[in-house]
Write an enzyme that holds these catalytic residues in place. Structure first.
Site, short mmCIF file in Angstrom:
data_model
loop_
_atom_site.label_atom_id
_atom_site.label_comp_id
_atom_site.label_asym_id
_atom_site.label_seq_id
_atom_site.Cartn_x
_atom_site.Cartn_y
_atom_site.Cartn_z
N CYS A 86 0.85 -1.19 0.00
CA CYS A 86 0.00 0.00 0.00
C CYS A 86 0.89 1.24 0.00
CB CYS A 86 -0.90 0.00 1.23
SG CYS A 86 -1.99 1.41 1.29
N THR A 140 -25.78 2.38 11.60
CA THR A 140 -26.81 2.14 10.59
C THR A 140 -27.62 3.41 10.42
OG1 THR A 140 -28.70 0.83 9.92
CG2 THR A 140 -28.47 1.22 12.27
N TYR A 141 -28.09 3.59 9.19
CA TYR A 141 -28.99 4.71 8.93
C TYR A 141 -30.38 4.17 8.58
CZ TYR A 141 -24.44 6.88 8.59
OH TYR A 141 -23.16 7.29 8.85
N ASN A 142 -30.51 2.85 8.74
CA ASN A 142 -31.77 2.19 8.41
C ASN A 142 -32.17 2.41 6.96
OD1 ASN A 142 -32.25 1.07 11.01
ND2 ASN A 142 -32.70 3.15 11.69
N THR A 143 -31.20 2.48 6.10
CA THR A 143 -31.50 2.62 4.67
C THR A 143 -30.83 1.49 3.91
OG1 THR A 143 -29.55 3.97 4.30
CG2 THR A 143 -31.59 5.14 4.79
N THR A 185 -31.12 -3.16 9.13
CA THR A 185 -30.04 -3.81 8.40
C THR A 185 -29.17 -4.67 9.30
OG1 THR A 185 -28.68 -1.87 8.75
CG2 THR A 185 -29.91 -1.96 6.70
N GLU A 234 -22.88 3.93 1.17
CA GLU A 234 -23.14 2.60 1.70
C GLU A 234 -21.98 1.65 1.41
OE1 GLU A 234 -27.96 2.23 1.70
OE2 GLU A 234 -26.98 2.44 -0.23
#
Lengths: 465, 920
Positions: free
Chosen positions: A103, A359-362, A371, A436
């Site tokens: 890297c 989480t953004y619940n999307t 999720t 995401e």
């Protein structure tokens, strides 16, 4: 006029290459400095104050400010605050770890930092030029990066009992945390296609402006069109296709949730599901063997290409099962780290928690989605690749939720990050947002770090008892 | 002494009494009965109903009776010895049968019952049957029912709760399987008096209560319940308690003291309403809570409150529940930082709950008060995995750790620093502990990851107190001395007290011994404090010196002069003299005119040297024997008079007379050891004989002085001069004359050297010894000050470590006196790397917002909460970053410079509040 003057003075003016902090994510999708909200601004300020720069990793991670805060706090503590290792050792260990995955991005950053804190430039010519003590760490670095399950208490003993080159337990824990941190960060760097910093090799060009104007416009524009056109067209073609992907995934999650209680697999079935998943994970590899980005000068010195994850999987070696119920981070790892390197256990613990629970619940275009099942599947899949088993998890869920292209991506990012390509990044979860996908990367790197830590800390515990 | 078996058998018979009585009150069918659909909750209902009818008296009464009866059982004596046996696999938990003769060991690949015999453990039963290994048998926890010898329950790592009936005729004793938990079950717990009630706590954040006569759980408790509120919990998809039960329970409320009643009733009403809603399956819509549930680490039924249980969580919380009310917990508080691994109710004390956490602490809470009150806190050396109260010992509890530390400790919570007893048998971490019998405090059983099962006898325990060193000594800031020692030692030496404590007063504190405490007295010490005499001032000179010394920023000569002056003004003439000498040595003679030298001594006469002598001697003589300020000031007065004098000889004589005629008794001077030492100090540095200090007797000091006087190659007449007072001194036979002598001779020497212009390097050794001398004396201030002032000139002569040591000692002293500025200056001026980096550590300054009092973490000057700048300058209206000065009257302020400037022109507050500010 100014440029002419500079040229007369013989000053070469570097020009930026690339199109933003990430090669995978279009620059316009990434937050622009100046348009951030108050929380992000504070994070940027902290990051700049701590590092003296605002690096591309930070600019990409700021998709998830809550995590970024914890990440920066931990990294700052590891590199700059009180700790058993001297500052230049810390950066050198960072270089060693990042070089395992070739890297160059991280290597370059830390070469600068290493020199800045007064490190000896000679060490950069390769591990054999560093003090014996650091050379001894090379083996652990290698095993930890590619086959952490092979770490035994003999490795630890070898480091702790080397007469005048011995590591103390506290130093070793510090080093192990640094190694795992940079192995994971290398995964993130490749997984998100982080572009080189402008001041580092590969981040700029010295071509004369007239030529470079022409070239860069040409190349970058060309690249843009080359990069984006096919993607767009692919999206157009398969938009219904990929839309269906998300729907299917959600449907599967719903089904799993509902029938979880009803259909109870037998014990043997459960055990074999884990073994199957573990074995299959060995063979999950992208078929296209694209060439690796050329290694930078420094990282070449640290390479030992004879030893890598891939070699191992070809030989089909058996990965022993590590039962998390017998040695887990919350109960055991944390206590050991915090005992030997106070406060760091707490910081890493927080970071794991945030990454796991974020989480953004999307999901893509859907809102209010739980999720947790998907996140748990990703986390456990990574641990499964390292042979770490959760007794209370049904590994059948992984196969239901993670499709092949996603598995390929996960596997590559975690095990051979240097082989990640834009195509891999684009081909999984096509309908999902970039934020995401970065979120997925956060899960990957934290799960990887925890897996490596668990093996290393278990060996240390065994040595101590 | 009867055999264990027979007596305990008899006890068992009696112990069973209350249980039987209890059962008869319950109209429920036996466990074997199949559950008929009509009365799903009949068993539990019947029970609660019954309990309700004569509640609280019945439940409490029965329990009290039981404990009384079992106490009676304690009359029988268990026998055994410390022993251990090897298991085939690591143990995760153990539990004891109520007959105290059997123990069950459970682990990932072991599940066996052992009989505890006199000399050994005997394997009695292997419960892991069947060819195929099953995760259902991989036990995280095991518990043996305390009323039914045939009933056991295990918690499996895959989330299954299994019950076992030893009374089953087949080889497989497995009774029931509950697969309701989705994650690993960490803990199972039987109700202490109710035969069929089992409670479990799991990683998935839920606690479930099972009635063993039914196939699934009766009620589910969620760790989030308090936050979620009644409606959400119903939607989150747990099985709610039927309204019928709830209604009955409602009337039960008077029996419970916990929680405000109205509140409870209204929630119950809400809950009833919500049952009208259809229950959502635990689906995607259940919201964000699902992922955030905190794993349950321990659940424990209260031993004395029939309906109460406590649960502990991964996030550090402890919750108190009423078993009849799954909608919300009675109480919740944060007990630890990080996971709370375990808890245990006090067997006798109704309200006490002990909790142990990853933060290495054991805390004892009093739960009877409205808010849980922390009663005791024990700090252990590793995370606490299990905690168990010791029977019959009100304040004792046993702990073990899951990491690093393999020992089992028994603590007296009132003495939280040293464990009362320690068991060191295990070679790997101890995973389970249990007291063998609920009324016998001497037998402890333990299982470990090292695959062994142990019985520990309390009398064989090692007692860390025995190894403790109960002696301690500490100096107070102002010279007070405190020491603690074993009482026997103190008593033996108390005869010497009046001798050492001449004008100082020892104060004794003695701890009252508690005869009930088995280890008291072993490590108890008596504390004595010696105070310096009130008004003695003690360390005033130190503070003054530190504040007034100049250490840098001026030429060396000026620094030396300044410091000499400071020392002299404080009556520390030896120190003053040293500074003057240093100037003579290190400042090139050309630069220092004689007149200046004389001036520095405070006298413009033609003959400087004798004057210095006189000054020196005058000061030291009184300083010697005197310990009080009174004496010192007298000395000062005398030296003042001397300074006015011009003739050296005259002064010497005068001094002799004065000493003889002084009101300080001669025998005091001679008899006082300290006084004699002081004389030696005076001799020592100036003669540069570091090997001298061993000589304590004045008689030896005299010949030494002769030698020294002889060695320097000074001019003859000077030596003569030096000799004469010496002779007179010895004739006078007064100890205080010694310094007179020494200073004379030394000064003559230095004068001679000065004349011959030796390079300063010549004195390197001398100065080094001088510094060492001061440091040894405890005047590290002088050593460091000289080191800083001379800088490069002496640094090379003194090794790094010593310098560092001096610096750190001095800085430590300065900080104890809160001389932060001086301490910082010293740190800054030091050349030692270890010292100068002190300034680089902890440079963060934490600021609280002046409005909301919250810490301003992220940005230094603006509060996140109230979005205000922290401290604005009233003059320029900008944020003040740095020194902020404010008026104590109206609390307005701003930049120091701005306020100063403002107040020059106006006496009103710049903020316009009308206050008349004053800047002083």
């Amino acid at each position: 006029g100014g440029r002419d003057q500079d040229e007369e003075l013989g000053i070469r003016i570097p020009r930026p290459l690339g199109q933003g902090p990430s090669r995978f994510i279009p620059e316009k999708e990434i937050l622009q400095v100046g348009s951030e909200d108050a929380q992000m601004h504070a994070l940027f300020a902290d990051s700049f104050a701590a590092l003296g720069r605002l690096d591309n990793i930070t600019l990409v991670m700021v998709f998830h400010p809550q995590y970024l805060e914890s990440f920066l706090k931990t990294q700052h503590y590891l590199l700059q605050m009180d700790g058993p290792l001297p500052l230049h050792y810390r950066h050198y260990i960072g270089i060693m770890a990042a070089a395992r995955h070739q890297c160059s991005y991280l290597v370059n950053l830390h070469v600068n930092d290493f020199l800045h804190v007064g490190g000896d430039p000679k060490w950069l010519n390769g591990l054999e030029n560093a003090p014996q003590k650091l050379q001894n760490l090379g083996e652990l670095n290698k095993v930890l990066a590619h086959r952490p399950w092979l770490i035994t208490k003999e490795h630890i003993e070898g480091l702790l009992k080397a007469e005048e080159h011995s590591w103390s337990l506290a130093e070793l824990v510090h080093a192990v945390v640094l190694l795992t941190h940079y192995h994971s960060l290398a995964s993130f760097t490749f997984g998100c296609g982080i572009s080189p910093e402008i001041h580092c090799d590969g981040g700029h060009t010295f071509r004369p402006p007239s030529v470079s104007n022409y070239c860069i416009c040409d190349i970058t524009n060309g690249n843009h069109s080359v990069d984006e056109m096919p993607v767009n067209s692919a999206e157009n073609v398969s938009v219904s296709d990929s839309f269906f992907e998300v729907e299917a995934l959600m449907e599967k999650m719903r089904q799993l949730q509902e029938c979880r209680d009803e259909e109870e697999a037998s014990q043997e079935e459960m055990a074999s599901r884990f073994e199957i998943e573990k074995r299959e994970s060995m063979f999950v590899f992208s078929s296209d063997d694209e060439e690796v980005t050329p290694a930078r000068a420094v990282s070449r010195h640290f390479e030992d290409t004879s030893y890598g994850y891939k070699d191992f999987s070809r030989h089909g070696m058996h990965v022993p099962t590590f039962r998390v119920q017998d040695y887990c981070w919350e109960d055991h790892g944390y206590s050991l780290v915090n005992r030997l390197y106070p406060d760091v256990g707490q910081l890493i613990d927080e970071k794991f928690h945030i990454a796991y629970n974020l989480t953004y619940n999307t999901m893509a275009m859907h809102k209010d989605v739980d999720t947790s099942m998907l996140r748990r599947a990703i986390w456990n899949y990574i641990h499964c690749m390292f042979g770490i088993r959760y007794d209370d998890y049904d590994y059948g869920e992984i196969n239901q939720l993670l499709d092949r292209s996603f598995k390929v991506y996960i596997k590559t990012v975690v095990c051979t990050p240097e082989k990640v390509t834009k195509r891999m990044y684009d081909s999984f979860w096509r309908q999902f947002k970039h934020s995401e996908k970065v979120h997925v990367n956060l899960l990957l790197i934290e799960a990887r770090m925890q897996a490596e830590l668990l093996y290393a800390l278990r060996a240390i515990t065994r040595y101590m008892t | 002494m009867g055999k264990t078996r027979t007596t305990s058998g008899e006890g068992r018979e009696r112990q069973r009494l209350p249980a039987r009585r209890f059962r008869t009150t319950s109209p429920a069918a036996l466990r074997a009965d199949s559950v008929d659909g009509g009365s799903l909750l009949a068993p539990l209902l019947g029970l609660t109903d019954q309990a309700f009818s004569d509640c609280p008296d019945l439940a409490d009464g029965a329990m009290e009776k039981m404990s009384r009866v079992t106490t009676a059982l304690g009359g029988s004596v268990l026998t055994g010895r410390t022993m251990h046996c090897h298991l085939d696999a690591p143990a995760n938990a153990i539990s004891v049968c109520r007959d105290a003769a059997q123990v069950v060991v459970a682990g990932r690949s072991i599940f066996k019952i052992y009989a505890i015999e006199e000399e050994q453990f005997v394997e009695k039963l292997n419960l892991r049957v069947g060819r195929k290994p099953s995760l259902n048998l991989s036990c995280a926890d095991v518990v043996w029912h305390q009323m039914d010898e045939n009933l056991l329950a295990t918690a499996a790592t895959n989330g299954v709760v299994v019950t076992w009936n030893l009374g089953r005729p087949s080889r497989n004793k497995q009774d029931q399987l509950f697969t309701e938990h989705k994650r690993t079950v960490n803990k199972v717990c039987f109700h202490p008096t109710e035969a069929h009630v089992l409670l479990s706590g799991s990683q998935d954040g839920f606690m479930k209560c099972f009635d063993l006569r039914r196939k699934d759980s009766v009620s589910t408790f969620s760790g989030e319940a308090t936050e979620a509120g009644p409606r959400e919990w119903a939607m989150a998809g747990w099985v709610p308690v039927l309204p019928v039960l709830s209604c009955r329970i409602l009337r039960l409320h008077h029996s419970f003291a916990h929680g405000p009643m109205q509140d409870a009733e209204s929630t119950a009403n809400d809950a009833r309403e919500s049952w009208g809603c259809p229950l959502y399956p635990l689906g995607l819509c259940s919201g964000p809570q699902a992922g955030q549930s905190e794993s349950v680490r321990d659940v424990q039924f209260s031993i004395r409150d029939y309906f109460t249980f406590a649960s502990t969580f991964e996030n550090g919380n402890v919750q108190l529940w009423d078993i009849r009310r799954p909608d919300r917990c009675e109480r919740m508080f944060t007990a630890h930082n990080g996971p709370v691994f375990c808890c245990d109710w006090h067997p006798e004390d109704r309200g006490w709950l002990a909790t142990g956490g990853r933060d290495k602490m054991v805390k004892v809470w009093d739960m009877t008060t409205h808010r849980a009150k922390e009663m005791h806190c024990v700090q252990t050396i590793a995370s606490v995995a299990r905690v168990k109260w010791r029977p019959e010992c009100r304040h004792h509890l046993a702990t073990c750790s899951m990491m690093v530390d393999h020992n089992i400790y028994v603590w007296d919570v009132r003495r939280p620093f040293v464990p009362a007893a320690m068991f060191e048998e295990h070679r790997d971490v101890t995973t389970g502990i249990a007291w063998r019998h609920p009324h016998d405090p001497s037998f402890l059983l333990s299982g470990s990851k090292d695959s062994s099962l142990c019985q520990h006898l309390f009398r064989d325990a090692s007692q860390p107190v025995e190894r403790a060193n109960p002696e301690g000594l500490c100096y107070g800031l102002f010279g007070d001395l405190a020491f603690a020692a074993k009482e026997s030692l103190v008593a033996a030496e108390s005869g010497r007290k009046p001798y050492t404590g001449d004008r100082r007063h020892p104060i004794f504190f003695k701890r009252k011994l508690d005869p009930a405490e088995p280890f008291a007295g072993l490590a108890s010490s008596a504390l004595s404090v010696f105070e310096t005499e009130p008004g003695g001032g003690g360390m005033r000179w130190f503070v003054d010196t530190a504040e007034r010394y100049a250490l840098a920023g001026r030429p060396l000569a000026e620094l030396c002069d300044h410091n000499a002056k400071v020392a002299r003004e404080l009556g520390r003439n030896q120190v003053a003299q040293t500074w003057t000498m240093l100037r003579i040595i290190y400042c090139s003679p050309g630069l220092v005119p004689t007149a200046n030298l004389n001036h520095s001594v405070g006298k413009g006469g033609s003959c400087g040297l004798p004057l210095m002598n006189s000054f020196n001697l005058k000061d030291m003589a009184p300083g010697l024997g005197s310990e009080t300020r009174l004496d010192r000031s007298k000395g000062d007065a005398r030296s003042d008079t001397v300074l006015l004098d011009s003739s050296a000889t005259l002064i010497t004589n005068e001094d002799n007379e004065e000493t003889e005629g002084s009101d300080v008794p001669a025998d005091y001077l001679l008899g006082d050891v300290e006084g004699e030492e002081d004389e030696l100090y005076l001799l020592d540095p100036e003669h540069a004989h570091p090997e001298d200090p061993e000589c304590v007797l004045p008689q030896e000091a005299f010949p030494l002085r002769h030698e020294i006087v002889d060695t320097p190659p000074g001019p003859e007449h000077l030596q003569d001069k030096a000799d004469s007072p010496h002779v007179s001194g010895s004739e006078a036979d007064v100890a205080s004359l010694a310094p007179v002598d020494s200073s004379f001779s030394l000064l003559s020497v230095s004068h001679a050297l000065y004349d011959s212009r030796l390079p300063p390097d010549f004195f390197g050794v001398l100065v080094r010894d001088m510094l060492h001398f001061y440091a040894e004396q405890g005047d590290v201030q002088m050593a460091v000050s000289v080191l800083i002032v001379l800088g490069e000139r002496v640094r090379k002569d003194i090794d790094e470590q010593t310098q560092e040591h001096w610096y750190t000692s001095y800085i430590d002293l300065l900080q104890r006196f809160r001389l932060w500025n001086v301490s910082n200056e010293v740190v800054k001026l030091s050349t030692s790397r270890a010292v100068s980096c002190l300034n680089q550590a902890s440079t963060t300054l934490h600021v609280n917002c002046s409005h909301c009092k919250r810490p301003m973490s992220s940005r230094g000057w603006v509060c996140d909460r109230c979005h205000r700048c922290a401290s604005m300058c009233a003059v320029c209206h900008h944020v003040v970053k740095g020194l902020f000065v404010w008026c104590q009257g109206c609390s307005h302020g701003g930049h120091l410079q701005h306020i100063m400037k403002w107040l020059e022109g106006s006496s009103h507050c710049p903020a316009g509040c009308g206050h008349l500010c004053e800047y002083s």
